[in-house]
Design an enzyme around this catalytic site. Sequence first.
Site, PDB file in Angstrom:
ATOM      1  N   ASP A 134       0.864  -1.173   0.000  1.00 44.17           N
ATOM      2  CA  ASP A 134       0.000   0.000   0.000  1.00 44.17           C
ATOM      3  C   ASP A 134       0.911   1.237   0.000  1.00 44.17           C
ATOM      4  O   ASP A 134       2.087   1.143   0.353  1.00 44.17           O
ATOM      5  CB  ASP A 134      -0.859  -0.055   1.269  1.00 44.17           C
ATOM      6  CG  ASP A 134      -1.616   1.222   1.486  1.00 44.17           C
ATOM      7  OD1 ASP A 134      -2.238   1.708   0.524  1.00 44.17           O
ATOM      8  OD2 ASP A 134      -1.576   1.751   2.618  1.00 44.17           O
TER       9      ASP A 134
ATOM     10  N   ASP B 298      -0.301   5.129   0.805  1.00 43.85           N
ATOM     11  CA  ASP B 298      -0.641   6.073   1.877  1.00 43.85           C
ATOM     12  C   ASP B 298      -0.612   5.413   3.247  1.00 43.85           C
ATOM     13  O   ASP B 298      -1.335   4.447   3.484  1.00 43.85           O
ATOM     14  CB  ASP B 298      -2.049   6.640   1.641  1.00 43.85           C
ATOM     15  CG  ASP B 298      -2.046   7.614   0.475  1.00 43.85           C
ATOM     16  OD1 ASP B 298      -0.995   8.225   0.232  1.00 43.85           O
ATOM     17  OD2 ASP B 298      -3.093   7.739  -0.187  1.00 43.85           O
TER      18      ASP B 298
ATOM     19  N   ASP C 178      -1.410  -0.825   6.120  1.00 46.47           N
ATOM     20  CA  ASP C 178      -1.579  -0.178   7.428  1.00 46.47           C
ATOM     21  C   ASP C 178      -3.024  -0.143   7.887  1.00 46.47           C
ATOM     22  O   ASP C 178      -3.286   0.138   9.036  1.00 46.47           O
ATOM     23  CB  ASP C 178      -1.047   1.265   7.372  1.00 46.47           C
ATOM     24  CG  ASP C 178      -1.970   2.178   6.583  1.00 46.47           C
ATOM     25  OD1 ASP C 178      -2.405   1.755   5.488  1.00 46.47           O
ATOM     26  OD2 ASP C 178      -2.279   3.285   7.054  1.00 46.47           O
TER      27      ASP C 178
END
Length: 681
Positions: free
Chosen positions: A421, A423, A627
Site C-alpha cells: 500500500d 498512503d 496499514d
Amino acid sequence: MRIESSKQIEHLGAVRVHGVRRVLELDSGTRTSTLLEKSMEAQKIDRETIAAIQQRLAIVLPINNEDLKVFEGVLSGMPHDCVMIVISNSQRGEIDNFKNEQEILSRFCDATKRSALIVHQKDPHLGEALANCGYTEILDENGLIRSGKSEGMIIGILLALLQGKEYVGFIDTDNYIPGAVWEYVQHYAIGFSLSESPYAMVRILWRYKPKISGELYFKKWGRVSEITNKYINHFISTKGKFETDVVKTANAGEHAMSLQLATKLTYATGYGVETQELMSIFEQFGGLLPIVDKTVTEKGVDIIQTETINPHIHEEKGEEHLIQDMLVPSLSVIYYNPLCEEATRQLIRKQLVELDCISPGGKVPKLRMVPPLESVDIQEFTSILEQYLSDYSVPKGWSIWAKSPILGRKVQEVMKLVFTDLDGTLLHPVSYSYAAALDSVRRLQEARIPIIFCSAKTMAEQQVYRQELDVKDPFVIENGAAIMIPKDYFRFPFSYSRIVDDYFVIELGILYQEVRDKLKPLCDKCEAKITCFGDLSTEQVAKVTGLNLRMAELAKQREYSETIIIEGNKKQIQSALNAIKESGLSYAFGGKFYEVYQGGDKEKAVKILMELFKLNFGDISTIGIGDSLNDAEMLASVDLPILVQSKDNHWNRVKIKSLKRVKGVGPEGWSQAASELFSQE
Ligand code: GDD
Ligand code: MG
C-alpha cells in the site's frame, strides 16, 4: 470434449501409434459436470483441462497469399488462450499482401485483446540469426529462409520455443470454416491431455473433405493421403509379423507436437514435412536402430490421431499440386528412409510410375532434409533476434521477450514479490514521505525483487512515486479498479482491456463517470453531507488532504473511483454508506476518506498479478505490507501479510490469519517489513 477410447495401439519400439479416435461430443462440460464420467467407450476431457493446455500452446499459421477474408475467418476460430504465430511468405512490394495480413492481425488482436507474432519468412534478420547459430540448412544462397511451408513451420517452432511454450500446433490459413479451425485446436489440447509422454504428437484426420463438382458432396478422405497412408503402413507392417493400417494421417497438415518432441525431429522441405515427421519418429525411437536418446525411450512417444466432426473446406490448388508437391515428396521420404525395406521401395516405385511421376527405371526424387532444431542455441538465437522482436509483435512495440528489470535474476530460485500500500504504509501518514524506507527500497531493487504498488491512488499519482523511486514493476490503481502492466514486463501474452501509454491495462472496475452518475443522486438524498473530490477545486483538495497542489491535482485525476468525504453523526454516516452499497457501488475507507467504486477488487488484482508472475517466472513467494482495513484483501492474498503502525504508533484493527505486526509508523515499519523478507532466507 468427449472422445472415443483408444481401441488400437501399435507399438514400434518406444513409439505408440494410437488408432484414430472419433469425437463424440465437442463440448463435454466442466470438471464438475457429472454424467458418464467413467465409461469404457468414451473419455471426457473437461474444459478446464483443455484451457490449461491451450495456454501453453502456440499455433503457427503459415500463409502464402491466401484470401484475406479466409485468413480473418481462421483467426476468429483460434481459441483465445493460444498465442498465434503467423509466418508469411506472401507477396511484398507494390501490392503488399504481407502488409495487409499484418493489418488484419493487428485489428483482430486489438479488438479481441490478444497478442501475436507475425513475421515474413524472407525477413533478413531471421536468416541472419539462424546463420549466426550455425543452422544454415533452410537458408538459400542469399542467406534468406527458403520458400516452403515446412521452412515456415520450422521458424514457427523456433518462435514458439522462444516464447517458452510447451506445445506447438499448425493450422493452414486457407480454411473456410472457422468452426473447424476451432475444433482442430481443441483436438490438439485433448490429444496432449491423453498422452502419457511429454513426447507427443497429435494428428488430425478430417472426416469429410467436401469437393465442389456440380453439387457439394462429402468425399471421405483424399486420394493423396490414402496412398501415403498405404505405404507408411506397409513400412510399419514389414517391421513386425502383422499387417497394420493404423496410420490414417500421414499427410495431416493439421497437427501439433510437444516442443520436446518437435526439436528432436529431422524435417523434410516442402510438403513432405508431415510424412517425414512420422518417419523421423520411427527411425529414432522405433527400436530398429540403436537408440541414442534414452530419456525418450523411457517415456515413449505417443502419436495420437483424432477424427474431426466439422468438414474441412480449403482452397483447392489443383491435381498437379497434389501429386507433384505433395504425393511425390511424401512417398520419397518413406522411400529414402534408411529403414525402408526393399519390398516397400519397389511398391512405391511402381506407384510413382503408375501415376506418371517417374519413368520406369527413373530415379525417385530425393528431398533435402533439415536437422533437428535441438542443435540451435535458442539463447543465442533469441539474443540476436531480440532487437527485432518488437517489430514482429502485435500489438506493435510489445516485446515478447521481456526486457523487464527482473530478467537478470537468477533462474530457478523462488521469486519474491512485495505488494505494498502507499498512503500510510510506504508513505508517511502525515508527511507523505518515503524517506525512512528508501534504503530498503534500494535493497529490494538490488535483489531484483519487484515492488508492486497496490493503492487507492490514481495512476497519475503513482507515476510520481514510481519515477522518484525508480520502480518499474506493475501496479494496482484506485483500490483494485485497474492493473497497470508495463508493456515489456511479462514475456507471455495475457488478456488486457486496453493500452494506455506504455502499459497494458487490465480493468476490473467501472469508469469514473459511471461511478459519479450513480453517486450523484445519493448525495442529494442523504442526510449526511457528502463531498466529492470531483466537485472540489485543486486548492480545496490540497487543503483537506494535506497534499501539495501538484499532488492534489493528480489525486483529482481519477479514472475508476470517486473519493468522498462524509460528514454527519454516526447514524447519518452509516445510512449514507448503506445507500452507497444498495446502489451497487462499493466503498473502502482509507483512514480519512472513502473511496467509492464498482467492480474494482484489490484481492482479484493481486491474484491476477500473482498468476502472471507464476506463469512467467515460476514459483513465487509473496509479502504484503499495509496499514489499514482497506489493505485487508491484499494482505489476505499474500504468503506473509505485514501490518505497519499508524500515526499514533498503534496498529489498526485488521483481522487476517498469520498477520505479522511490525513496529514503526508508515515507512519506518515498511523498512522493518522489508527486512523480514531477507531474514526469511
Ligand atoms: N509461410 C509459408 N511459406 N506458408 C506457406 C508456404 C510458404 O512457402 N506455402 C504454403 N503456405 C501455407 C498456405 O498459405 C497454407 O495456409 C498452408 O501453408 C498449406 O499450404 P497449401 O498450399 O494450402 O497446402 P495444401 O492445402 O495443398 O495441403 C495442406 O494439407 C495437406 C494435407 O493435410 C498442407 O497442410 C499439407 O502440408 C498437408 O499435407
Ligand atoms: Mg490448403
